[in-house]
Design a protein around this motif. Structure first.
Motif, PDB file in Angstrom:
ATOM      1  N   ARG A   3       0.798  -1.215   0.000  1.00 31.82           N
ATOM      2  CA  ARG A   3       0.000   0.000   0.000  1.00 31.82           C
ATOM      3  C   ARG A   3       0.833   1.270   0.000  1.00 31.82           C
ATOM      4  O   ARG A   3       0.311   2.374   0.139  1.00 31.82           O
ATOM      5  CB  ARG A   3      -0.949  -0.003   1.205  1.00 31.82           C
ATOM      6  CG  ARG A   3      -2.171  -0.846   0.874  1.00 31.82           C
ATOM      7  CD  ARG A   3      -2.727  -1.590   2.015  1.00 31.82           C
ATOM      8  NE  ARG A   3      -3.769  -2.495   1.543  1.00 31.82           N
ATOM      9  CZ  ARG A   3      -3.533  -3.691   1.004  1.00 31.82           C
ATOM     10  NH1 ARG A   3      -2.313  -4.118   0.841  1.00 31.82           N
ATOM     11  NH2 ARG A   3      -4.514  -4.459   0.601  1.00 31.82           N
ATOM     12  N   LEU A   4       2.136   1.119  -0.156  1.00 29.81           N
ATOM     13  CA  LEU A   4       3.010   2.288  -0.230  1.00 29.81           C
ATOM     14  C   LEU A   4       2.747   3.057  -1.521  1.00 29.81           C
ATOM     15  O   LEU A   4       2.606   2.456  -2.586  1.00 29.81           O
ATOM     16  CB  LEU A   4       4.478   1.864  -0.192  1.00 29.81           C
ATOM     17  CG  LEU A   4       5.015   1.421   1.151  1.00 29.81           C
ATOM     18  CD1 LEU A   4       6.410   0.825   0.982  1.00 29.81           C
ATOM     19  CD2 LEU A   4       5.048   2.567   2.128  1.00 29.81           C
ATOM     20  N   LYS A   5       2.697   4.365  -1.393  1.00 28.55           N
ATOM     21  CA  LYS A   5       2.535   5.236  -2.562  1.00 28.55           C
ATOM     22  C   LYS A   5       3.521   6.372  -2.410  1.00 28.55           C
ATOM     23  O   LYS A   5       3.357   7.227  -1.530  1.00 28.55           O
ATOM     24  CB  LYS A   5       1.109   5.764  -2.642  1.00 28.55           C
ATOM     25  CG  LYS A   5       0.106   4.686  -3.010  1.00 28.55           C
ATOM     26  CD  LYS A   5      -1.272   5.268  -3.198  1.00 28.55           C
ATOM     27  CE  LYS A   5      -2.239   4.243  -3.696  1.00 28.55           C
ATOM     28  NZ  LYS A   5      -2.824   3.392  -2.734  1.00 28.55           N
ATOM     29  N   GLY A   6       4.533   6.370  -3.234  1.00 31.18           N
ATOM     30  CA  GLY A   6       5.539   7.424  -3.164  1.00 31.18           C
ATOM     31  C   GLY A   6       6.234   7.434  -1.820  1.00 31.18           C
ATOM     32  O   GLY A   6       6.443   6.401  -1.204  1.00 31.18           O
ATOM     33  N   SER A   7       6.553   8.620  -1.374  1.00 31.20           N
ATOM     34  CA  SER A   7       7.304   8.738  -0.126  1.00 31.20           C
ATOM     35  C   SER A   7       6.403   9.120   1.046  1.00 31.20           C
ATOM     36  O   SER A   7       6.838   9.781   1.980  1.00 31.20           O
ATOM     37  CB  SER A   7       8.430   9.756  -0.291  1.00 31.20           C
ATOM     38  OG  SER A   7       7.881  11.011  -0.643  1.00 31.20           O
ATOM     39  N   GLY A   8       5.150   8.690   1.006  1.00 32.47           N
ATOM     40  CA  GLY A   8       4.218   9.021   2.075  1.00 32.47           C
ATOM     41  C   GLY A   8       3.939   7.850   2.992  1.00 32.47           C
ATOM     42  O   GLY A   8       4.419   6.745   2.780  1.00 32.47           O
ATOM     43  N   PRO A   9       3.131   8.106   4.011  1.00 33.88           N
ATOM     44  CA  PRO A   9       2.775   7.053   4.956  1.00 33.88           C
ATOM     45  C   PRO A   9       1.653   6.177   4.410  1.00 33.88           C
ATOM     46  O   PRO A   9       1.021   6.500   3.404  1.00 33.88           O
ATOM     47  CB  PRO A   9       2.280   7.846   6.171  1.00 33.88           C
ATOM     48  CG  PRO A   9       1.673   9.063   5.557  1.00 33.88           C
ATOM     49  CD  PRO A   9       2.543   9.394   4.377  1.00 33.88           C
ATOM     50  N   VAL A  10       1.410   5.087   5.106  1.00 36.48           N
ATOM     51  CA  VAL A  10       0.282   4.207   4.813  1.00 36.48           C
ATOM     52  C   VAL A  10      -0.772   4.474   5.883  1.00 36.48           C
ATOM     53  O   VAL A  10      -0.454   4.509   7.071  1.00 36.48           O
ATOM     54  CB  VAL A  10       0.706   2.724   4.854  1.00 36.48           C
ATOM     55  CG1 VAL A  10      -0.494   1.811   4.674  1.00 36.48           C
ATOM     56  CG2 VAL A  10       1.762   2.430   3.806  1.00 36.48           C
ATOM     57  N   LEU A  11      -2.002   4.688   5.453  1.00 34.33           N
ATOM     58  CA  LEU A  11      -3.103   4.825   6.404  1.00 34.33           C
ATOM     59  C   LEU A  11      -3.667   3.425   6.653  1.00 34.33           C
ATOM     60  O   LEU A  11      -4.061   2.740   5.715  1.00 34.33           O
ATOM     61  CB  LEU A  11      -4.182   5.757   5.864  1.00 34.33           C
ATOM     62  CG  LEU A  11      -3.728   7.191   5.616  1.00 34.33           C
ATOM     63  CD1 LEU A  11      -4.873   8.035   5.076  1.00 34.33           C
ATOM     64  CD2 LEU A  11      -3.150   7.813   6.873  1.00 34.33           C
ATOM     65  N   PHE A  12      -3.652   3.013   7.918  1.00 32.13           N
ATOM     66  CA  PHE A  12      -4.019   1.651   8.282  1.00 32.13           C
ATOM     67  C   PHE A  12      -5.241   1.676   9.181  1.00 32.13           C
ATOM     68  O   PHE A  12      -5.188   2.140  10.315  1.00 32.13           O
ATOM     69  CB  PHE A  12      -2.831   0.991   8.996  1.00 32.13           C
ATOM     70  CG  PHE A  12      -3.051  -0.452   9.327  1.00 32.13           C
ATOM     71  CD1 PHE A  12      -2.938  -1.425   8.364  1.00 32.13           C
ATOM     72  CD2 PHE A  12      -3.363  -0.831  10.626  1.00 32.13           C
ATOM     73  CE1 PHE A  12      -3.137  -2.767   8.669  1.00 32.13           C
ATOM     74  CE2 PHE A  12      -3.568  -2.155  10.943  1.00 32.13           C
ATOM     75  CZ  PHE A  12      -3.457  -3.127   9.966  1.00 32.13           C
ATOM     76  N   ASP A  13      -6.358   1.183   8.651  1.00 29.65           N
ATOM     77  CA  ASP A  13      -7.623   1.136   9.379  1.00 29.65           C
ATOM     78  C   ASP A  13      -7.698  -0.183  10.139  1.00 29.65           C
ATOM     79  O   ASP A  13      -7.917  -1.241   9.560  1.00 29.65           O
ATOM     80  CB  ASP A  13      -8.774   1.260   8.380  1.00 29.65           C
ATOM     81  CG  ASP A  13     -10.131   1.323   9.046  1.00 29.65           C
ATOM     82  OD1 ASP A  13     -10.315   0.726  10.134  1.00 29.65           O
ATOM     83  OD2 ASP A  13     -11.030   1.955   8.465  1.00 29.65           O
ATOM     84  N   TYR A  14      -7.513  -0.112  11.456  1.00 26.66           N
ATOM     85  CA  TYR A  14      -7.479  -1.325  12.275  1.00 26.66           C
ATOM     86  C   TYR A  14      -8.743  -2.165  12.133  1.00 26.66           C
ATOM     87  O   TYR A  14      -8.674  -3.381  11.978  1.00 26.66           O
ATOM     88  CB  TYR A  14      -7.269  -0.981  13.752  1.00 26.66           C
ATOM     89  CG  TYR A  14      -5.873  -0.556  14.090  1.00 26.66           C
ATOM     90  CD1 TYR A  14      -4.853  -1.486  14.208  1.00 26.66           C
ATOM     91  CD2 TYR A  14      -5.571   0.781  14.316  1.00 26.66           C
ATOM     92  CE1 TYR A  14      -3.562  -1.097  14.538  1.00 26.66           C
ATOM     93  CE2 TYR A  14      -4.290   1.180  14.647  1.00 26.66           C
ATOM     94  CZ  TYR A  14      -3.288   0.236  14.763  1.00 26.66           C
ATOM     95  OH  TYR A  14      -2.015   0.625  15.079  1.00 26.66           O
ATOM     96  N   ALA A  15      -9.915  -1.543  12.196  1.00 25.81           N
ATOM     97  CA  ALA A  15     -11.175  -2.288  12.127  1.00 25.81           C
ATOM     98  C   ALA A  15     -11.322  -2.997  10.784  1.00 25.81           C
ATOM     99  O   ALA A  15     -11.706  -4.168  10.728  1.00 25.81           O
ATOM    100  CB  ALA A  15     -12.354  -1.355  12.380  1.00 25.81           C
TER     101      ALA A  15
END
Length: 134
Positions: free
Chosen positions: A8-20
């Motif tokens: 889920r990496l896109k460029g040099s940004g973070p990954v948003l991870f939805d726990y639920a």
């Protein structure tokens, strides 16, 4: 977990991870996912920038995974990520994983050594590559 985040990496940004969401997908309780993320953060495979309403903002150590065409040096510097690699002999080695503390010169060396893969990532598809079609 690292495979899931790496994809889920896109460029040099973070990954948003939805726990639920991922707890449902993986059929594990949310607290267990939080434990795994906490362990990965503690061992510097990830950096947790925030967790709001069950969505974590995670940065992946570039020695673990790197999006195509992404310079790992700013990400490594931002979170002072160590360089993590496998020892010679892999899992059969006495200490299979080597963790070298953050070092700007070391990340520069990593960048130079992997420049060919960063600038022209390898394709796994003979029918066209979504990475190269961008």
């Amino acid at each position: 977990m690292l495979d899931l985040l790496s994809g889920r990496l896109k460029g040099s940004g973070p990954v948003l991870f939805d726990y639920a969401h991922w707890a449902g997908e993986l059929r594990v309780p949310v607290p267990r996912l939080r434990e795994v993320v906490a362990w990965l953060v503690e061992h510097e495979f990830l950096s947790l920038e925030g967790d709001v309403d069950g969505i974590a903002r995670l940065w992946v150590n570039p020695s673990v995974a790197l999006a195509p065409w992404t310079d790992p040096r700013p990400i490594a510097a931002r979170y002072r990520f160590p360089y993590i690699t496998t020892a010679e002999g892999g899992m059969g080695a006495e200490q299979p994983v080597i963790v070298l503390p953050y070092d700007a010169a070391g990340w520069e060396e990593f960048y130079r050594a992997n420049l060919h893969m960063i600038e022209d990532p390898f394709c796994f598809s003979s029918e066209g590559c979504p990475v190269h079609e961008r």
